[in-house]
Design a protein around this motif. Structure first.
Motif, PDB file in Angstrom:
ATOM      1  N   LYS A   1     -72.535 -84.630  29.183  1.00 14.96           N
ATOM      2  CA  LYS A   1     -71.322 -83.421  29.086  1.00 14.96           C
ATOM      3  C   LYS A   1     -70.199 -83.905  28.250  1.00 14.96           C
ATOM      4  O   LYS A   1     -69.155 -83.050  27.869  1.00 14.96           O
ATOM      5  N   VAL A   2     -70.039 -85.168  27.594  1.00  9.24           N
ATOM      6  CA  VAL A   2     -69.070 -85.548  26.529  1.00  9.24           C
ATOM      7  C   VAL A   2     -69.381 -85.005  25.253  1.00  9.24           C
ATOM      8  O   VAL A   2     -70.609 -85.203  24.886  1.00  9.24           O
ATOM      9  N   ALA A   3     -68.340 -84.886  24.458  1.00 10.90           N
ATOM     10  CA  ALA A   3     -68.668 -84.433  22.971  1.00 10.90           C
ATOM     11  C   ALA A   3     -67.670 -85.316  21.932  1.00 10.90           C
ATOM     12  O   ALA A   3     -67.939 -85.217  20.760  1.00 10.90           O
ATOM     13  N   ARG A   4     -66.548 -85.806  22.571  1.00  8.99           N
ATOM     14  CA  ARG A   4     -65.653 -86.245  21.961  1.00  8.99           C
ATOM     15  C   ARG A   4     -65.240 -87.620  22.095  1.00  8.99           C
ATOM     16  O   ARG A   4     -65.519 -88.143  23.338  1.00  8.99           O
ATOM     17  N   MET A   5     -64.815 -88.694  21.566  1.00  9.06           N
ATOM     18  CA  MET A   5     -64.535 -89.902  21.767  1.00  9.06           C
ATOM     19  C   MET A   5     -63.394 -90.488  20.994  1.00  9.06           C
ATOM     20  O   MET A   5     -63.144 -89.979  20.153  1.00  9.06           O
ATOM     21  N   GLY A   6     -62.716 -91.454  21.678  1.00 10.43           N
ATOM     22  CA  GLY A   6     -61.547 -92.482  21.142  1.00 10.43           C
ATOM     23  C   GLY A   6     -62.098 -93.725  21.359  1.00 10.43           C
ATOM     24  O   GLY A   6     -62.659 -94.195  22.483  1.00 10.43           O
ATOM     25  N   ILE A   7     -61.868 -94.570  20.386  1.00  8.41           N
ATOM     26  CA  ILE A   7     -62.179 -96.212  20.632  1.00  8.41           C
ATOM     27  C   ILE A   7     -61.121 -96.746  20.074  1.00  8.41           C
ATOM     28  O   ILE A   7     -60.617 -96.558  18.911  1.00  8.41           O
ATOM     29  N   ALA A   8     -60.670 -97.815  20.708  1.00  9.49           N
ATOM     30  CA  ALA A   8     -59.518 -98.575  20.407  1.00  9.49           C
ATOM     31  C   ALA A   8     -59.886-100.275  20.534  1.00  9.49           C
ATOM     32  O   ALA A   8     -60.366-100.514  21.722  1.00  9.49           O
ATOM     33  N   ARG A   9     -59.340-101.032  19.693  1.00 11.09           N
ATOM     34  CA  ARG A   9     -59.403-102.506  19.861  1.00 11.09           C
ATOM     35  C   ARG A   9     -57.937-103.069  19.807  1.00 11.09           C
ATOM     36  O   ARG A   9     -57.129-102.768  18.893  1.00 11.09           O
ATOM     37  N   SER A  10     -57.306-104.095  20.650  1.00 10.94           N
ATOM     38  CA  SER A  10     -56.154-104.621  20.525  1.00 10.94           C
ATOM     39  C   SER A  10     -56.631-106.106  20.795  1.00 10.94           C
ATOM     40  O   SER A  10     -56.885-106.425  22.021  1.00 10.94           O
ATOM     41  N   GLY A  11     -56.696-107.082  19.869  1.00 11.28           N
ATOM     42  CA  GLY A  11     -56.796-108.361  20.012  1.00 11.28           C
ATOM     43  C   GLY A  11     -58.306-108.405  20.581  1.00 11.28           C
ATOM     44  O   GLY A  11     -59.269-107.718  19.845  1.00 11.28           O
ATOM     45  N   ALA A  12     -58.770-108.966  21.674  1.00  6.91           N
ATOM     46  CA  ALA A  12     -59.885-109.150  22.259  1.00  6.91           C
ATOM     47  C   ALA A  12     -60.582-108.104  23.297  1.00  6.91           C
ATOM     48  O   ALA A  12     -61.557-107.914  23.515  1.00  6.91           O
ATOM     49  N   PHE A  13     -59.458-106.850  23.380  1.00 13.98           N
ATOM     50  CA  PHE A  13     -59.633-105.876  24.250  1.00 13.98           C
ATOM     51  C   PHE A  13     -60.180-104.460  23.534  1.00 13.98           C
ATOM     52  O   PHE A  13     -59.609-104.204  22.525  1.00 13.98           O
ATOM     53  N   VAL A  14     -60.828-103.785  24.186  1.00 14.63           N
ATOM     54  CA  VAL A  14     -61.704-102.636  23.570  1.00 14.63           C
ATOM     55  C   VAL A  14     -61.829-101.455  24.435  1.00 14.63           C
ATOM     56  O   VAL A  14     -61.963-101.994  25.768  1.00 14.63           O
ATOM     57  N   THR A  15     -61.533-100.283  24.346  1.00 15.40           N
ATOM     58  CA  THR A  15     -61.610 -99.125  25.346  1.00 15.40           C
ATOM     59  C   THR A  15     -62.377 -98.193  24.376  1.00 15.40           C
ATOM     60  O   THR A  15     -61.945 -97.757  23.346  1.00 15.40           O
ATOM     61  N   PHE A  16     -63.397 -97.469  25.373  1.00 14.57           N
ATOM     62  CA  PHE A  16     -64.214 -96.288  24.683  1.00 14.57           C
ATOM     63  C   PHE A  16     -63.678 -95.228  25.677  1.00 14.57           C
ATOM     64  O   PHE A  16     -64.102 -95.455  26.993  1.00 14.57           O
ATOM     65  N   PHE A  17     -63.027 -94.208  25.408  1.00 14.03           N
ATOM     66  CA  PHE A  17     -62.689 -93.100  26.122  1.00 14.03           C
ATOM     67  C   PHE A  17     -63.419 -91.860  25.493  1.00 14.03           C
ATOM     68  O   PHE A  17     -63.126 -91.481  24.293  1.00 14.03           O
ATOM     69  N   ALA A  18     -64.312 -91.027  26.439  1.00 17.54           N
ATOM     70  CA  ALA A  18     -64.673 -90.073  25.797  1.00 17.54           C
ATOM     71  C   ALA A  18     -64.773 -89.111  26.755  1.00 17.54           C
ATOM     72  O   ALA A  18     -64.940 -89.029  28.136  1.00 17.54           O
ATOM     73  N   CYS A  19     -64.644 -87.596  26.079  1.00 17.59           N
ATOM     74  CA  CYS A  19     -64.477 -86.356  26.991  1.00 17.59           C
ATOM     75  C   CYS A  19     -65.219 -85.347  26.612  1.00 17.59           C
ATOM     76  O   CYS A  19     -65.678 -85.254  25.329  1.00 17.59           O
ATOM     77  N   SER A  20     -65.282 -84.284  27.460  1.00 15.06           N
ATOM     78  CA  SER A  20     -66.062 -82.765  26.937  1.00 15.06           C
ATOM     79  C   SER A  20     -65.196 -82.257  26.028  1.00 15.06           C
ATOM     80  O   SER A  20     -64.113 -82.669  25.851  1.00 15.06           O
TER      81      SER A  20
END
Length: 192
Positions: free
Chosen positions: A173-192
């Motif tokens: 159900k998701v079609a878009r994503m954002g990815i970010a890294r700061s130092g050793a940390f990573v976030t993947f955030f995806a939405c419809s």
């Protein structure tokens, strides 16, 4: 109102991980949204780790009108790391018969905000997920976070080894994503 929560753990060596799934639906004309807080605290070490929860939230109602995204914290062009991890995710989705996710600046901004916060507090978390979901104006959002994976391939392997994180990578159900890294940390955030 319906609510489903599932939990599981990842195999040893893949980092600590469990998953929570939350869905909300409308009943009797009223819109009900429930969010099971999926908080994860991980001690920052040299070992790769995943948040103990992969988070998902969906709603049958659109988010409240008038809520906008915060001003971008960084340049609106995705970093080379984000572009590379996005390509790996899309290649993996394609191998499972799913369409690609578009890497978009607005979700990248939300992922960046969260990643910087995790780095500042030196712990993995899904703190503020509900706010990111609301600000995305989407009907469905998923989020994976990780720390101390040496490169994009290792980060993807860590998420694939954890049932909840894996499910989020393959959310149809998701079609878009954002990815970010700061130092050793990573976030993947995806939405419809």
């Amino acid at each position: 109102m319906k609510q489903a929560v599932r939990a599981g753990t990842a195999p040893r060596g893949a980092g600590r991980a469990a998953a929570a799934t939350v869905t909300a639906s409308a009943t009797g004309g009223a819109i009900a949204r429930q969010f099971a807080a999926a908080l994860a605290a991980a001690v920052l070490s040299t070992a790769p780790a995943l948040a103990t929860d992969a988070v998902r939230l969906s709603s049958l109602a659109p988010s409240a009108a008038g809520r906008g995204l915060a001003e971008p914290l960084v340049e609106r062009r995705a970093s080379p790391f984000a572009q590379h991890l996005a390509q790996l995710i899309n290649d993996y989705r394609a191998s499972k018969g799913l369409g690609p996710l578009e890497l978009v600046p607005d979700l990248g901004d939300l992922a960046s905000e969260h990643t910087f916060q995790m780095a500042e507090h030196r712990r993995l978390s899904h703190d503020g997920f509900r706010d990111r979901f609301d600000r995305s104006r989407a009907r469905v959002c998923v989020e994976n976070v990780g720390v101390n994976f040496p490169h994009a391939e290792a980060q993807l392997d860590g998420w694939r080894a954890s049932p909840g994180h894996h499910r989020n990578l393959l959310e149809a159900k998701v079609a878009r994503m954002g990815i970010a890294r700061s130092g050793a940390f990573v976030t993947f955030f995806a939405c419809s």
